[in-house]
Design a protein around this motif. Structure first.
Motif, PDB file in Angstrom:
ATOM      1  N   PRO A   1     -18.323  12.406 -18.547  1.00 61.29           N
ATOM      2  CA  PRO A   1     -18.782  11.273 -17.763  1.00 61.29           C
ATOM      3  C   PRO A   1     -18.003  11.105 -16.469  1.00 61.29           C
TER       4      PRO A   1
ATOM      5  N   ASP B   1      -6.246  19.419 -19.864  1.00 64.02           N
ATOM      6  CA  ASP B   1      -6.373  20.498 -20.824  1.00 64.02           C
ATOM      7  C   ASP B   1      -5.292  21.526 -20.558  1.00 64.02           C
TER       8      ASP B   1
ATOM      9  N   ARG C   1     -18.264  18.400 -17.292  1.00 63.68           N
ATOM     10  CA  ARG C   1     -19.465  17.790 -17.835  1.00 63.68           C
ATOM     11  C   ARG C   1     -19.253  16.345 -18.236  1.00 63.68           C
TER      12      ARG C   1
ATOM     13  N   ARG D   1      -8.395  20.362 -32.116  1.00 59.86           N
ATOM     14  CA  ARG D   1      -9.193  21.362 -31.415  1.00 59.86           C
ATOM     15  C   ARG D   1      -9.489  22.527 -32.335  1.00 59.86           C
TER      16      ARG D   1
ATOM     17  N   GLN E   1     -16.193  23.152 -30.588  1.00 59.12           N
ATOM     18  CA  GLN E   1     -15.388  22.217 -29.819  1.00 59.12           C
ATOM     19  C   GLN E   1     -16.197  21.561 -28.704  1.00 59.12           C
ATOM     20  N   GLU E   2     -15.933  20.299 -28.504  1.00 58.68           N
ATOM     21  CA  GLU E   2     -16.492  19.646 -27.323  1.00 58.68           C
ATOM     22  C   GLU E   2     -17.997  19.557 -27.331  1.00 58.68           C
TER      23      GLU E   2
ATOM     24  N   ALA F   1     -16.560  22.096 -19.906  1.00 63.63           N
ATOM     25  CA  ALA F   1     -16.395  20.912 -20.742  1.00 63.63           C
ATOM     26  C   ALA F   1     -15.833  19.757 -19.922  1.00 63.63           C
TER      27      ALA F   1
ATOM     28  N   ARG G   1     -13.814  25.699 -20.935  1.00 60.56           N
ATOM     29  CA  ARG G   1     -13.067  24.457 -20.744  1.00 60.56           C
ATOM     30  C   ARG G   1     -13.383  23.787 -19.425  1.00 60.56           C
TER      31      ARG G   1
ATOM     32  N   ILE H   1     -21.668  10.981 -27.489  1.00 57.90           N
ATOM     33  CA  ILE H   1     -20.848  10.060 -26.720  1.00 57.90           C
ATOM     34  C   ILE H   1     -21.609   8.787 -26.393  1.00 57.90           C
ATOM     35  N   ARG H   2     -22.816   8.989 -25.961  1.00 54.18           N
ATOM     36  CA  ARG H   2     -23.604   7.808 -25.604  1.00 54.18           C
ATOM     37  C   ARG H   2     -24.226   7.161 -26.829  1.00 54.18           C
TER      38      ARG H   2
END
Lengths: 225, 225
Positions: A119, A97, A117, B117, B123-124, A114, A111, B138-139
DNA sequence: GAGGCACCGTGAGGATCCTGCTCGTCGAGG
DNA sequence: CCTCGACGAGCAGGATCCTCACGGTGCCTC
């Protein structure tokens, strides 16, 4: 959370460090790239925050070196310039980032969270485990419920790829890239074929399946039903 | 995320499109610069991915024209050559990033995310939550009260759409556009059908319903009764 | 260098699953 | 009470996925 801060300007460093500590993190500090590299390779950090302009070893080179040493700790660059070229360079060097100075502290925090967090690519691990399935990366051996399973090289890579992303859906495209190094669509059922073979060895004859297909998306390896 | 892909080679286009779709994006395709320009000026894309060599109107000129039309959609160039000169040209034409073929798909994805972004707020965001209902993007997993819920692709998209607009009434037309990519009225009860199925999985057997009908208008997802 | 073997990709055929449609029924609102 | 929108079961077409047999390739052995 343990954060490595590499920043030469004492004032900025103090400011950032203080903010992070107030947010409940542990902060390790280094004032130049060399020290930074040294601390980073020691491992144990969840995130590193790296200034791009550093004495002795600039931030870019530092992160490159850290990556080369096999450390995957996510990195955020701090930089005065943030043009396209700089961004690309940063990404290519293994950064995750980018934040242009001056920045809002809240944004840095966001950030960091993020990045941390995401995986945790069970890096640096020599044994991967999903339920009663174990893969020993060094011995190249796989067992399920203590029973040995022989895998072909490609099957091994495929299973490794899946296990490193336990619980996460893995798309066909990701597999083609990560396991086959294909950067195009082979238009055949290579993936399906190998998944099928893998299932034959990993799931067949056991109580519960670990490899699940997600229609229209890809595959997941997962312990629960 | 809505992505415009302008690429003449059918194979590459198919590959990239598929990968992007697997990653949960909506992809509009154009095979030459002229069509690309047309679609781009229509707006509504978050990112465009543009081949440099294109029939009728090359990628560079296309992006220049798009910019001239006042459209700021970030652009990523795909190119066989990626010398310094080419990069500079691309950036000057109004491109935002550059990727040399062959490229790792993961990289393309990473850059798309970097470019798109959005305003830091959304975001995220990888987990959506409404009351005790959770969706992990995501999963690709959904749980209610900690209990896993299996959803079909379309159901998943539908629920995602609703959850992203918690508390807001969502009209049938919005759903047809956003979830089905229908830009016309199919004159059937597709939407109702899928809402019904979704309810069967999400609400049935739980204390309070989350999905509510607003007669004559559409649907809402909401925590309170 | 010939023969044999292990491994892998290909493609076809069939099984499975998803999805959109139809239609009878229900219930709210007028 | 009537009308219109909403609901949900059932169905069929089609997309997607699984499996299997085959053949090519490269490596090892002799």
């Amino acid at each position: 959370m343990r954060i490595l801060l590499v920043e030469d300007d004492a004032e900025t460093a103090a400011y950032v460090a203080r903010g992070l500590e107030e947010a409940g993190h542990v902060v390790d500090r280094a004032a130049d790239g060399q020290d930074g590299l040294f601390l980073a390779t020691g491992g144990g950090h969840d995130v590193m925050v790296v200034d791009r302009m550093l004495p002795k070893l600039d931030g870019l080179s530092m992160v490159r070196a850290v990556r080369a040493a096999g450390i995957a700790t996510p990195a955020i660059f701090l930089t005065a310039r943030a043009g396209v070229g700089d961004r690309v360079e940063g990404l290519e060097a293994g950064g995750d980032d980018y934040l242009a100075k001056p920045f809002a502290f809240a944004e840095l925090l966001a950030r960091i969270n993020a990045l941390a967090r995401r995986p945790p690519l069970q890096q640096e691990q020599t044994v991967l485990r999903v339920a009663d399935l174990e893969m020993d990366l060094i011995r190249r051996a796989v067992t399920r419920a203590g029973q040995r399973i022989d895998l072909q090289p490609r099957e091994f890579r495929l299973l490794e790829y899946l296990m490193r992303r336990e619980g996460q859906v893995v798309t066909r495209t990701m597999l083609l890239e990560g396991v086959w190094d294909f950067h195009f669509d082979p238009k055949t059922s290579v993936v399906e074929t190998h998944i099928s073979r893998l299932r034959g060895k990993v799931d067949k004859g056991f109580e519960r399946d670990l490899i699940h297909t997600v229609r229209g998306a890809g595959y997941v390896i997962r312990a629960d039903g």
